[in-house]
Design a protein around this motif. Structure first.
Motif, PDB file in Angstrom:
ATOM      1  N   LYS A 195       0.851  -1.168  -0.045  1.00 32.43           N
ATOM      2  CA  LYS A 195      -0.057  -0.082  -0.100  1.00 32.43           C
ATOM      3  C   LYS A 195       0.799   1.483  -0.082  1.00 32.43           C
ATOM      4  O   LYS A 195       0.744   2.145  -0.806  1.00 32.43           O
ATOM      5  CB  LYS A 195      -1.186  -0.092   1.282  1.00 32.43           C
ATOM      6  N   LYS A 196       2.045   1.242   0.877  1.00 30.27           N
ATOM      7  CA  LYS A 196       2.691   2.480   0.956  1.00 30.27           C
ATOM      8  C   LYS A 196       3.393   2.659  -0.429  1.00 30.27           C
ATOM      9  O   LYS A 196       3.865   3.739  -0.936  1.00 30.27           O
ATOM     10  CB  LYS A 196       3.801   2.219   1.865  1.00 30.27           C
ATOM     11  N   GLU A 197       3.892   1.510  -1.042  1.00 30.55           N
ATOM     12  CA  GLU A 197       4.534   1.871  -2.387  1.00 30.55           C
ATOM     13  C   GLU A 197       3.647   2.286  -3.520  1.00 30.55           C
ATOM     14  O   GLU A 197       3.863   3.402  -4.119  1.00 30.55           O
ATOM     15  CB  GLU A 197       5.052   0.172  -2.940  1.00 30.55           C
ATOM     16  N   TYR A 198       2.138   1.809  -3.475  1.00 27.24           N
ATOM     17  CA  TYR A 198       1.394   2.316  -4.529  1.00 27.24           C
ATOM     18  C   TYR A 198       0.927   4.063  -4.084  1.00 27.24           C
ATOM     19  O   TYR A 198       1.034   4.852  -4.924  1.00 27.24           O
ATOM     20  CB  TYR A 198       0.101   1.676  -4.122  1.00 27.24           C
ATOM     21  N   LEU A 199       0.935   4.375  -2.657  1.00 34.17           N
ATOM     22  CA  LEU A 199       0.593   5.736  -2.358  1.00 34.17           C
ATOM     23  C   LEU A 199       1.779   6.545  -2.671  1.00 34.17           C
ATOM     24  O   LEU A 199       1.596   7.705  -3.229  1.00 34.17           O
ATOM     25  CB  LEU A 199       0.259   5.626  -1.009  1.00 34.17           C
TER      26      LEU A 199
END
Length: 340
Positions: free
Chosen positions: A214-218
């Motif tokens: 999720k952090k990578e996407y955000l």
């Protein structure tokens, strides 16, 4: 001092008549010269012609346009792309507002609402911008320094000015109104996991992805939206999509419920171009009213061009959209709504 008079400009000034002649030399048909001059006086040669040239050039040519290319073609494509870009700007701004609100909320909750605006070293433990509240490192120190400077006298907006004159402190939710999207992203990046993880999960409530995914996407989504917005806001069009960060494929497909295909991700349509930006905004804006409005705005703007083609290409393709974009967005909306 440099002798500027000795320079022979590569791009000398051309008046409107010169521009018309240049267009003709480049094989562009002009049906109404008065209209063309009016348009060029409003939107500039670069925006109307250079901004659209890739779709119209002859193969292997840098400035010679395909037979049958008219000024009216270029003008029409410019207008519809400008209208589409205005929609994208509108919803990217909403994403920025969502992020700012969440940062201000958790910083205020955990670190208080008071800051010493003159302490740019950020060494006061009672300051919500105290350096030890954030990840260690020079990147954090630089971001915190810039956040303090955002309240400076030369940079204040009216809201900050009012608070400084009438209140005894400047809370995070007021300071952040004067912070750019880029610096807001920096603030998000230097948060410690206690605050950052809450924000990540509020944006992406998806059990099928790990927290790190999720952090990578955000991180990539925020940067993509910032760069895309800056380019279209200042130039009116963005053609060099290869320089934009690509969204991670696994997350992009899963979060869009497969509305974005592998081919669209490989081509950039599902990531760095208009369709990818629209889908990204729909994913991040966890508000069904806004999601409905995005689709309504897109359909209103593009419906008149459903059957429009230029040189064998659907106009949607030239805009970075799949031909079935309406169906895809409706499907995505239903999935997002049903899984909230």
């Amino acid at each position: 001092m440099k002798d500027l008079k000795s320079i022979q400009p590569d791009k000398p000034f051309k008046d409107l008549n010169d521009m018309i002649e240049l267009l003709k030399e480049r094989n562009i048909l002009i049906n109404d010269e008065d209209f063309a001059k009016m348009a060029l006086s409003h939107y500039s040669y670069y925006s109307l012609i250079n901004g659209q040239k890739k779709a119209f050039l002859k193969d292997g040519e840098a400035d010679l346009y395909r037979d049958g290319t008219s000024f009216d073609n270029l003008y029409a494509l410019y207008l519809v792309e400008s209208n589409l870009n205005n929609i994208l700007l509108k919803y990217i701004l909403y994403v920025e507002k969502f992020l700012k609100t969440k940062i201000a909320y958790y910083v205020s909750q955990d670190f208080g609402v008071v800051s010493d605006l003159n302490d740019t070293s950020n060494n006061n433990p009672d300051d919500y911008l105290y350096r030890r509240n954030y990840k260690p490192g020079q990147q954090s120190n630089d971001a915190l320094y810039r956040l303090k400077k955002a309240s400076g006298e030369k940079q204040r907006n009216e809201i900050i000015d009012y608070y400084i004159q009438t209140k005894n402190h400047l809370p995070p939710w007021i300071l952040i109104t004067n912070v750019s999207f880029g610096l807001t992203i920096k603030w998000f990046s230097i948060l410690r996991p206690t605050q950052k993880d809450l924000i990540v999960n509020e944006f992406l409530d998806c059990d099928s992805l790990s927290l790190e995914e999720k952090k990578e996407y955000l991180n990539k989504a925020f940067k993509l939206l910032q760069l895309y917005r800056n380019k279209i806001a200042h130039t009116g069009a963005y053609k060099d999509f290869s320089s934009l960060p690509a969204l991670p494929k696994k997350q992009a497909k899963l979060l869009s419920y497969e509305c974005i295909t592998d081919q669209e991700l490989n081509d950039g349509i599902g990531s760095q171009r208009a369709f990818g930006i629209i889908v990204c905004c729909m994913i991040l804006l966890n508000d069904y009213h806004l999601r409905e409005q995005i689709i309504s705005d897109i359909k209103y703007t593009l419906t008149p061009y459903l059957n429009s083609f230029l040189f064998g290409k659907h106009i949607f393709e030239l805009l970075g959209l799949p031909a079935n974009v309406f169906d895809k967005l409706d499907t995505l909306y239903n999935h997002l709504t049903n899984n909230q």
